[in-house]
Write a protein that holds these residues in place. Structure first.
Motif, PDB file in Angstrom:
ATOM      1  N   ASP A 289      -6.831 -25.086   2.106  1.00  0.00           N
ATOM      2  CA  ASP A 289      -7.886 -26.011   2.569  1.00  0.00           C
ATOM      3  C   ASP A 289      -7.517 -27.459   2.395  1.00  0.00           C
ATOM      4  OD1 ASP A 289     -10.107 -27.648   3.196  1.00  0.00           O
ATOM      5  OD2 ASP A 289     -11.745 -26.387   2.214  1.00  0.00           O
ATOM      6  N   GLY A 443     -12.068 -23.731  -2.107  1.00  0.00           N
ATOM      7  CA  GLY A 443     -11.796 -23.760  -0.655  1.00  0.00           C
ATOM      8  C   GLY A 443     -11.912 -22.683  -0.189  1.00  0.00           C
ATOM      9  N   SER A 445     -12.858 -19.228   1.705  1.00  0.00           N
ATOM     10  CA  SER A 445     -14.008 -19.072   2.724  1.00  0.00           C
ATOM     11  C   SER A 445     -14.492 -18.112   2.692  1.00  0.00           C
ATOM     12  CB  SER A 445     -13.584 -19.834   4.310  1.00  0.00           C
ATOM     13  OG  SER A 445     -12.579 -19.058   4.583  1.00  0.00           O
TER      14      SER A 445
END
Ligand code: 4AD
Ligand code: MG
Length: 462
Positions: A289, A443, A445
């Motif tokens: 990310d 980061g 997801s």
């Protein structure tokens, strides 16, 4: 000779002495004279380069040095001739500890998808990404204990098996030793739980809060940090059936003290990770990310927006945004609403307070308007709700009234109610979802990728 970890070797100031290294081969390259072997032992994200002169080792041995195999190397730690690393090891002795047949070892090529890695969750620890995530998970667990210990909070172990199911936080998993094929029945044909292990129905806990309150109302400030279980059938990237929750509970705190603590706590944890997990964060920022570090710093530098639920509903209605779920006063906010407020409108974390009583638990302190309660949810970018908490109702009469309205039997919670009967005080607390915190900080997801062994509907393989 004593084994040195990759972490120790890469940080070593002293060079040109013999070392012993053990680890797993990540990659191997080279030509017919020399092999460059990247060895990783999980102690840091980086691997160390081992240089092996092929003339010095039998061909049959070197054939077994493949990705995934484990090796032991003795040799000199020297300044590296090549680019990309400061130090390397010139192998003098090399032993293969365990083979990994290249035909079968599933982690051959780089860049496996997270979905694929979930199917081989027993081996995904050996990838850079999961190494980084689980080292950060460890650091955060440590930082949480440090934060509370430094501030005089006591770590209270609340039960995992519980007989109360009154929190209303979600469906519960039953715990029983009865024979499910032929459970004992009473005269009316219902299952006779007096014959069960605890002599009554029991479940896995959805939260340690109610027991945590008993502790806070004697020790002033406590926190719990343990597994919690919810049997909801929610297949989303933010829900698991088994997750870890941190629940501080403080006597003599009102909702403002509670919000201050939540904000300070979250910022401390982000700062701690930035200071202690730099290499892993840099890797995730590069590979997973690209906005990660910037987002972490941004959250650190800005005060969280604080506003009440009613004002948030107004903003959402005025927004003109198209939502899948309608916005209406009285209904719970969906992740899309929460993320709109955080990511589009305020562009920073938001603490929402004073939710309608109807959508919140019985124990939250009732406001004078007769409609709302002193709840507080902390909403984060990418995540939505990361913390749920409240000031607690400390008046016995009001709580009994609310329990009646919600059909919660008083006799199940007699011990909880006694705290309101004897020396009751203003108090507050909240629950931070540990995995949601790790998602934000790494980061990642999908929540399945920040817990070592995810438990989700129809999935408990590893
Ligand atoms: O909002 P929740 O349900 O609050 C409570 O359980 C209170 N007893 C906490 C308290 O006041 N002591 O859950 C708290 C947090 C959520 O904000 C979310 O971060 C996380 O727990 N959470 C989950 N995380 C992963 N999977 C799930 N199924 C989760 N459900 C809640
Ligand atoms: Mg909640």
């Amino acid at each position: 000779m004593k084994r040195s970890t990759v972490k120790m070797l890469l940080a070593s100031r002293e060079l040109d002495h013999e070392v012993l290294l053990k680890g797993w081969v990540r990659t191997r390259r080279g030509n017919n004279q020399v092999a460059f072997i990247a060895v990783n032992d999980g102690t840091v994200i980086h691997s160390i380069q081992v240089v092996a002169d092929l003339d010095a080792f039998p061909e049959a041995l070197m054939k077994r040095v493949t990705t995934g195999s484990s090796i032991s190397v003795t040799g000199k730690l020297v300044a590296s001739q090549g680019k990309g690393q400061r130090v390397e090891i010139l192998a003098r002795e090399l032993i293969v500890l365990g083979d990994a047949d290249p035909e079968e070892y599933p982690l051959q090529k780089k860049g496996h998808s997270f979905e694929f890695l979930r199917e081989i969750a027993h081996l995904r620890f050996r990838t850079n990404t999961f190494g980084a995530v689980f080292r950060i998970r460890h650091s955060l667990a440590f930082a949480i204990h440090k934060y509370f210990n430094d501030r005089g909070f006591f770590y209270l172990h609340t039960p995992i098996i519980t007989a109360s199911d009154a929190e209303g936080a979600g469906a519960m998993f039953k715990v029983t030793t009865l024979d499910l094929n032929e459970p004992p029945r009473n005269d009316s044909g219902a299952i006779d739980f007096t014959q069960d292990f605890f002599g009554r129905p029991t479940n896995l806990t959805v939260s340690g809060q109610l027991e945590g309150e008993l502790g806070a109302l004697a020790l002033s400030s406590i926190y719990t940090f343990g597994p919690t279980f919810r049997a909801e059938n929610s297949n989303t990237p933010r829900h698991v059936a088994e997750f870890w929750m941190i629940e501080p509970e403080m006597a003599f705190y009102d909702i403002h003290d509670n919000m201050d603590l939540a904000e300070d706590f979250l910022k401390y944890l982000i700062k701690y990770t930035l200071e202690h997990c730099q290499d892993d964060l840099e890797f995730l920022n590069k590979m997973v990310d690209k906005g990660l570090m910037e987002r972490l710093r941004f959250v650190l530098e800005h005060p969280f927006e604080r506003m009440n639920y009613t004002a948030a509903i107004h903003i959402l209605k005025q927004s003109g945004a198209k939502f899948e779920f309608p916005v209406a006063w009285g209904s719970d906010l969906q992740a899309e609403h929460e993320r709109y407020l955080v990511e589009k409108h305020f562009k920073r974390p938001v603490i929402l307070t004073d939710y309608p009583a109807e959508i919140k638990a019985f124990y939250m302190k009732q406001n004078d308007d007769g409609k709302t309660v002193r709840a507080m949810d902390v909403l984060f970018p990418m995540i939505g709700e990361i913390i749920g908490g409240s000031q607690r109702e400390e008046e016995l009469g009001k709580m009994q009234q609310r329990m009646k309205e919600m059909n919660i039997p008083e006799d199940e919670l007699w011990w909880y109610l006694e705290t309101r009967k004897f020396g009751t005080v203003e108090h507050s607390g909240f629950g931070l979802g540990f995995e949601r915190l790790i998602m934000f900080i790494t980061g990642m997801s999908n929540i399945r990728d920040v817990i070592p062994f995810p438990r989700t509907p129809k999935s408990a393989e590893f």
